[in-house]
Design an enzyme around this catalytic site. Sequence first.
Site, short mmCIF file in Angstrom:
data_model
loop_
_atom_site.label_atom_id
_atom_site.label_comp_id
_atom_site.label_asym_id
_atom_site.label_seq_id
_atom_site.Cartn_x
_atom_site.Cartn_y
_atom_site.Cartn_z
CG ASP A 68 72.80 -60.19 28.84
OD1 ASP A 68 72.70 -59.31 29.73
OD2 ASP A 68 71.83 -60.59 28.17
CB VAL A 69 75.41 -57.75 33.66
CG1 VAL A 69 76.88 -57.47 33.45
CG2 VAL A 69 74.54 -56.59 33.17
CG ASN A 95 80.02 -48.89 34.16
OD1 ASN A 95 79.79 -47.72 34.47
ND2 ASN A 95 80.11 -49.29 32.91
CE1 TYR A 168 70.19 -45.14 33.19
CE2 TYR A 168 69.64 -43.22 34.53
CZ TYR A 168 70.59 -44.05 33.95
OH TYR A 168 71.92 -43.80 34.13
CE LYS A 172 71.79 -46.31 36.53
NZ LYS A 172 73.01 -47.16 36.52
C1 BGC Z 1 71.89 -40.66 32.38
C2 BGC Z 1 72.19 -39.57 31.36
C3 BGC Z 1 71.84 -38.21 31.91
C4 BGC Z 1 72.40 -38.00 33.31
C5 BGC Z 1 71.94 -36.70 33.94
C6 BGC Z 1 72.57 -40.30 33.67
O1 BGC Z 1 72.38 -41.30 34.61
O2 BGC Z 1 72.33 -41.91 31.89
O3 BGC Z 1 71.48 -39.82 30.16
O4 BGC Z 1 72.35 -37.21 31.05
O5 BGC Z 1 72.05 -39.08 34.14
O6 BGC Z 1 70.56 -36.49 33.79
#
Ligand code: BGC
Length: 270
Positions: A68-69, A95, A168, A172
Amino acid sequence: MPGPTLDLSGQVAVVTGASSGIGAAVAAALGAAGAKVVVNYRGDRDGADQTAEKIRQAGSEALVVEADVSSEADVERLFAETRTAFGTLHLLVANAGVQQDAPADAMTLDQWRKVIDINLTGQFLCCRAAIREFLARGPLPAVSRATGKIICMSSVHEKIMWAGHVNYAASKGGVMLMMQSLAQEFADRKIRINSIAPGAIRTPINREAWETPEALAKLLKLIPYGRIGEPEDIANAALWLASDLSDYVTGATLFVDGGMTLYPEFREGG
Ligand code: BGC
C-alpha cells in the site's frame, strides 16, 4: 558511438499500481524494452500476475510485490524487496492512484484523506525511497546517463479544476509542485524527475465516462483529437521519459491528452 535508444536492458524499474490500467501498460512496455520490472499492486493479485506474465513472455524478469503506497512501512518493504531481488533500481514510475468522487459539501474526511494519502503522500514516499537508493548507489553511466529517473503519474487535473473531484484535483496539483520541487532539488545529483499528465484514458478508474455510447459521445466533446486515450498512449510516453532519449528533460509535465487541456469549448465563442 551509437546514440541513445529506447532499450532499457540492464535497468530495474518499480511501477506502482501495475495490476491494471495505465500502470499495467507502462510495466509491460518497460519489460518489453528490456527492463526488469517490479510490479506493485495492492488488492488485485491476478491483475499483477498477468502484468508479470506479459513481461516474462517478452523475455524479461518481473517481481510481484503487494504494498500500500500510503503506508511508509509497506513502501520501505517494496524497495527493500526490489534491492534483494535485483540489486538496485534505476527507474520509479509512481503511478498508483484512486478516485473517491463526491460533491465537496458531501465529501467525507475519509474520502478526502484516502485520495491525498494514496495519490500524493504515496507518490512522495515512493519518490523518497527511490531517491535514497539512487544517491546511495551513485552513477552508473554505462547503464544510463542519469543516476536515476522518476516518472510521476499526474493528470490533466493538475491543471484543469474539477468540480465534484476536489480531493483528486488537489492531489494532482500537489503532485505537480512535488515533482517540480524534487526535480529542482536533485538535478545536480543527475536524478531526472518528470510527470506524465494523462487525459481520459480507457481504464477502470473512469469506466463510467466511456462504457456507454452516450457517455463516450459526451467525453469526446472534451477531446479535440477525437478519440479516447488507450493505456499504451501513456506507456509510449513513459518509455521515452525513462530512456536516455529524454536525458535533458527534467521537471517537465508531458500532457498526453489528445488536446483536452486546449480548452476545446473555446473553439467557438469566448
Ligand atoms: C481521471 C479520469 C478522467 C480524466 C480526464 C483522469 O485523471 O482519473 O477519471 O476521465 O482524468 O478528466
